[in-house]
Design a protein around this motif. Structure first.
Motif, short mmCIF file in Angstrom:
data_model
loop_
_atom_site.label_atom_id
_atom_site.label_comp_id
_atom_site.label_asym_id
_atom_site.label_seq_id
_atom_site.Cartn_x
_atom_site.Cartn_y
_atom_site.Cartn_z
N GLU A 32 -1.87 1.48 10.14
CA GLU A 32 -0.91 1.60 9.11
C GLU A 32 0.50 1.77 9.72
O GLU A 32 0.83 2.37 10.68
N ASP B 116 1.12 5.53 0.28
CA ASP B 116 0.55 6.91 0.76
C ASP B 116 0.78 7.90 -0.29
O ASP B 116 1.72 8.27 -0.52
N THR B 117 -0.45 8.29 -1.08
CA THR B 117 0.01 9.17 -2.05
C THR B 117 -0.54 10.64 -1.68
O THR B 117 -0.71 11.58 -2.56
N SER B 118 -1.09 10.88 -0.48
CA SER B 118 -1.71 12.23 -0.21
C SER B 118 -0.40 12.94 -0.14
O SER B 118 -0.99 14.42 -0.24
N GLY B 119 0.80 12.98 0.00
CA GLY B 119 1.81 13.98 0.56
C GLY B 119 2.44 14.39 -0.85
O GLY B 119 1.81 13.93 -1.98
N LYS B 120 3.56 15.00 -0.81
CA LYS B 120 4.16 15.47 -2.26
C LYS B 120 4.92 14.15 -2.75
O LYS B 120 4.83 14.17 -3.87
N ARG C 227 0.69 -1.10 0.05
CA ARG C 227 -0.08 0.00 -0.02
C ARG C 227 0.99 1.19 0.14
O ARG C 227 2.01 1.25 0.66
N ARG D 159 3.33 2.75 2.96
CA ARG D 159 2.63 2.52 4.20
C ARG D 159 1.84 1.57 4.17
O ARG D 159 0.48 1.37 3.90
N THR E 65 5.24 9.87 -2.79
CA THR E 65 4.38 8.69 -2.79
C THR E 65 5.44 7.93 -1.63
O THR E 65 6.53 7.63 -2.02
#
Lengths: 386, 493
Positions: free
Chosen positions: B426, B371-375, B369, B380, B377
């Motif tokens: 996570e 995490d693409t929410s930040g600047k 998995r 996580r 990738t």
């Protein structure tokens, strides 16, 4: 309201004690009683002057206390040393270390002179001397072995402290002489705490004697004890305000002896039925049954304070309180070990106010069973029950 | 005290046998400890009466002070004890350790109870200032013994240190008895609950152990009736023989005193070794070697200090030293609590019961998995843990697992079903730089896992002023401690 002894009460207390000579209260017994104000057994026996050590021994539970001759000898030698020559050493110490500008010292020995004086007479003498010294400081500075009186449970108890009351600037200071050492300015905290509560008992009794005026007796008491590893005395001031507050509260909580007496049958006695040679003839079982009629409030702390402790501990078997106050609290105040296990196993349906602790106990028991596995001694009940 | 240990006490009382409260031994136990049982004369501040000591169960050494109130006899005793204790310590301070390393092992003193530990420290205090020259000269070993015993005594204040260990405390830490903590201070009674003789319940064994005739107290104070009925007389006989200059009578009197005191010491000697056996049978907890290493370091530094002619410990700490020590103790206390929970599932159970931890089975895992929410990738991975424990944690809480202390687990969701709770976590850290978490770097479906809010993170030491900057509120800079002749002359009467 005068708590003076009324004949019927005295007669009943005499009957409780039986033929034995009365044992007097002292600061230690009062502080022990104040530490456990809910104990009717101790309150009644102390009020009647019962020799608890002898009674417990005859009932089959001899007290675990004894004092070594070495300790007694050391204590006596130290006290005699500081009091020698009109308490010369003590006076020097108080002048030097506490900055007391005590000038000419008048030393009064209030010890029992002929061995024939009644407590009342001696207390009277103490009161006269202390009251006049309070009014006119030139009549006395130090008072050795005064006989004080304290109302406990609505009755008068006489105290003969090993103390010197020092009169200084219109106020009395209680001086307590102990033989445990002060090493590098520190002493055993448990012993200091015990000495502080005893001093508080004396401060309280002295204030009562002087008409209840707190300003006449200072809340700072003086502890005199050997310094480091020597036999030279050192002095330290001990503020007993906290102990006084506790003592006041506990003394009020000690139920009145008269109302306690009303709870028990008129024929109740702890008499040992001594033969002409003084050997007890009363069947121990019968004596134990008589003791059992008066309710006790046992906690492990009694083991270091009360002569009846082994008897009461035996009686308290199966209670969570016998395992310690904190154990009982951790178990949500559930009184009996059997109930705890019943709740943990789910075999005892909990009352509404115990539902929460019952759920906790069940989860705790399950965790222990899960982690300790099978075959370990004592976990069987967890597997069968949960 | 906690609910679980309280429950264990109840179970012990009901079953008549002590119940374990730990599944690991959270204490270092030396392969050859020095067992030390001191006895003192009642009523005196620090008058040694006798000691039984040794590393060999079969060969206890006994020293007796035949005239306990005589100062010269006390120093003779101290010199005799020094021979045993210093000889034992020297065995651990042989060849210099490798650079940056402490000595490979350190001495360990085992005493029966807290009173014996305090007496040992007091014996150190009363001998460390003595001088080997001048009017009150004592043998050179005496002040050295004093410094060592003071050191061992002070070290007991350090949480998790095992250099000087009272065995009652060690046993009571690992077992719950069916009596109160106060009664647990009696070594014989405590062992009676843990390991009663055949045919006896723990309660019966503990009660029998309270009889001072059958089971002499473990000291340091002797049984008062022994003092009054036996010892008092024997001391007199020794004194009379000394006064009369009758050497034959003196030798006989001393032998009688030795024998009487041996009768008081020997039962405890046996109990001490039984306690050692019981503790040894428990598997050692994982963080014990790390804590023992800091004991080894401390010992190494103490050896160095003494070899450089180090002065005896001052009578009292200065304000800054005291504050620094207190802060360190608090930090170590917290650290020890975490380590013990990580090492021992039965300790962790306490936290599971209060909702600060849960244990369960991994039912699903996504090791890839992102995490693409930040600047950028980032990897996580997510796992789902199913547990029967009550979980009171909120989403966002950061957890750790004792199995992977370098990995953070953030609570994403908590779903409560009828009998089970599902926690989605996570994961972050400890998985390298690959795009997918490599096998073994994170829990897999079917794994039994535990997660907790307890963490043993590095905490920087609090800032304290240098000793020369001690503020006036704390008495200003303390005077440098220099032992004086007065210290050396101090009465010991």
């Amino acid at each position: 309201m005068s708590p003076g002894p009324r004949p019927p009460v005295q007669a009943r207390l005499d009957q409780l004690r039986g033929r034995a000579l009365p044992v007097n209260h002292n600061a230690r017994t009062i502080s022990a009683l104040a530490a456990n104000p809910g104990c009717a057994r101790r309150a009644l026996m102390d009020a009647a002057g019962v020799d608890k050590q002898q009674v417990a021994g005859h009932a089959g539970f001899p007290a675990p206390f004894g004092q070594s001759q070495f300790a007694i000898a050391r204590g006596n030698a130290f006290e005699a040393q500081v009091k020698e020559g009109g308490a010369a050493q003590l006076l020097t110490l108080l002048r030097e270390h506490l900055g007391l500008d005590v000038g000419q010292a008048h030393y009064h020995d209030l010890n029992d002179v002929g061995g024939s004086e009644s407590a009342q007479v001696r207390h009277h003498r103490t009161r006269n001397l202390l009251t006049s010294a309070s009014a006119d400081p030139s009549t006395g500075t130090m008072f050795d072995h005064p006989l004080l009186r304290l109302a406990v449970g609505g009755r008068h108890a006489y105290l003969e402290p090993d103390l010197i009351a020092l009169h200084h600037r219109g106020r009395f200071h209680v001086v307590e002489i102990k033989s445990f050492a002060i090493i590098d300015g520190q002493a055993d905290p448990a012993k200091v705490a015990a000495a502080a509560i005893q001093s508080a008992v004396y401060v309280h009794a002295l204030r009562e004697l002087l008409g209840g005026d707190p300003d006449r007796v200072h809340h700072e008491t003086v502890l005199v004890a050997p310094r480091d590893f020597s036999s030279q005395p050192a002095a330290a001031t001990v503020d007993v305000r906290k102990q006084l507050t506790v003592l006041h509260r506990q003394l009020e909580r000690i139920a009145s002896v008269e109302s306690l007496l009303d709870l028990y049958p008129a024929g109740l006695t702890f008499d040992l039925d001594p033969d002409p040679g003084g050997r007890p003839r009363r069947p121990p079982g019968e004596l134990a049954a008589a003791i059992g009629q008066v309710s006790a409030s046992y906690a492990p702390e009694c083991l270091s304070a009360c002569e009846l402790c082994f008897l009461c501990r035996d009686e308290a078997a199966g209670t969570t309180g016998a395992l310690g106050k904190s154990v009982r609290e951790d178990l949500g105040g559930v009184e009996r070990t059997g109930q705890v296990l019943g709740l943990a196993r789910g075999t005892l349906p909990p009352s509404p106010e115990r539902e929460e602790i019952a759920a906790q106990l069940t989860r705790g028991a399950r965790l222990r069973a899960e982690l300790l596995g099978t075959g370990l001694p004592g976990t069987e009940f967890l597997e069968t029950g949960v | 005290m906690t609910l679980l240990t309280a429950l264990a006490r109840v179970a012990a009382a009901e079953t008549g046998r002590a119940q374990p409260t730990k599944t690991r031994r959270h204490l270092h136990l030396s392969a050859r400890p020095l067992v030390l049982i001191p006895l003192q004369l009642a009523g005196e501040a620090c008058a040694p009466l006798a000691v039984m000591a040794g590393e060999d169960r079969a060969k206890p050494l006994q020293l007796t002070v035949y005239e306990p109130r005589d100062r010269a006899r006390r120093f003779e005793f101290a010199a005799g004890l020094a021979e045993t204790v210093l000889g034992y310590i020297d065995g651990y301070a042989g060849a210099d350790p490798a650079d940056g390393e402490p000595y490979p092992d350190a001495p360990q003193l085992l005493v029966p109870n807290a009173g014996a530990a305090a007496f040992t420290r007091m014996l150190g205090r009363s001998t460390r200032f003595r001088q080997v020259t001048g009017e009150y000269a004592v043998p050179a070993a005496v002040p050295l013994l004093g410094r060592w015993l003071s050191y061992f005594g002070e070290r007991t204040e350090v949480t998790g240190s095992a250099l000087l260990t009272p065995l009652t405390a060690a046993l009571a830490d690992h077992w719950a008895t069916g009596q109160s903590a106060m009664e647990d201070a009696n070594l014989a009674a405590l062992l009676g609950w843990i390991d009663p003789p055949d045919g006896m319940t723990g309660l019966e064994a503990a009660r029998a152990a309270e009889d001072p005739v059958r089971c002499p107290p473990a000291g340091p104070v002797t049984d008062p009736s022994f003092d009054n009925e036996v010892l008092d007389h024997l001391v007199r006989v020794v004194r009379n023989a000394t006064a009369a200059g009758d050497e034959v009578a003196l030798a006989r009197a001393q032998a009688a005193m030795d024998a009487a005191l041996r009768s008081q010491l020997e039962p405890t000697w046996e109990l001490m070794w039984r306690a050692v056996d019981l503790l040894r049978a428990l598997p050692e907890a994982a963080s014990v070697p790390e804590r023992w290493k800091s004991d080894r370091w401390s010992f190494t530094n103490q050896v160095g200090w003494l070899r450089e002619g180090g002065a005896p410990q001052p009578r009292r700490d200065g304000a800054v030293a005291a504050a620094r020590r207190l802060a360190r103790l608090e930090r170590e206390q917290q650290r020890l609590a975490v380590q013990r929970a990580y090492d021992d599932p039965l300790v962790m159970a306490e936290y599971r019961l209060t909702g600060e931890a849960f244990a369960g089975t991994v039912t699903a895992a996504d090791p890839a998995r992102l995490d693409t929410s930040g600047k950028r990738t980032t990897l996580r991975p997510v796992i789902v843990v199913e547990t029967a424990d009550e979980v009171v944690l909120e989403p966002g809480a950061i957890l750790r697992s004792p199995d992977r202390p370098a990995q953070d687990a953030r609570v994403m969701t908590v779903t409560v079903t009828e009998r089970r709770t599902e926690v989605t976590l996570e994961l972050k850290g400890g998985m390298g730089r690959a795009k997918v978490a490599p096998p073994g770097s994170m829990p897999e479906p079917g794994d039994e896992v535990t997660f907790t809010t307890l963490r043993d993170d590095f905490q920087p030491a609090a800032a304290f002023p240098e000793r020369e900057d001690t503020p006036w509120t704390h008495g200003g800079p303390p005077q440098e401690y220099v032992p004086t002749d007065d210290d050396a002359r101090e009465d010991w009467s």
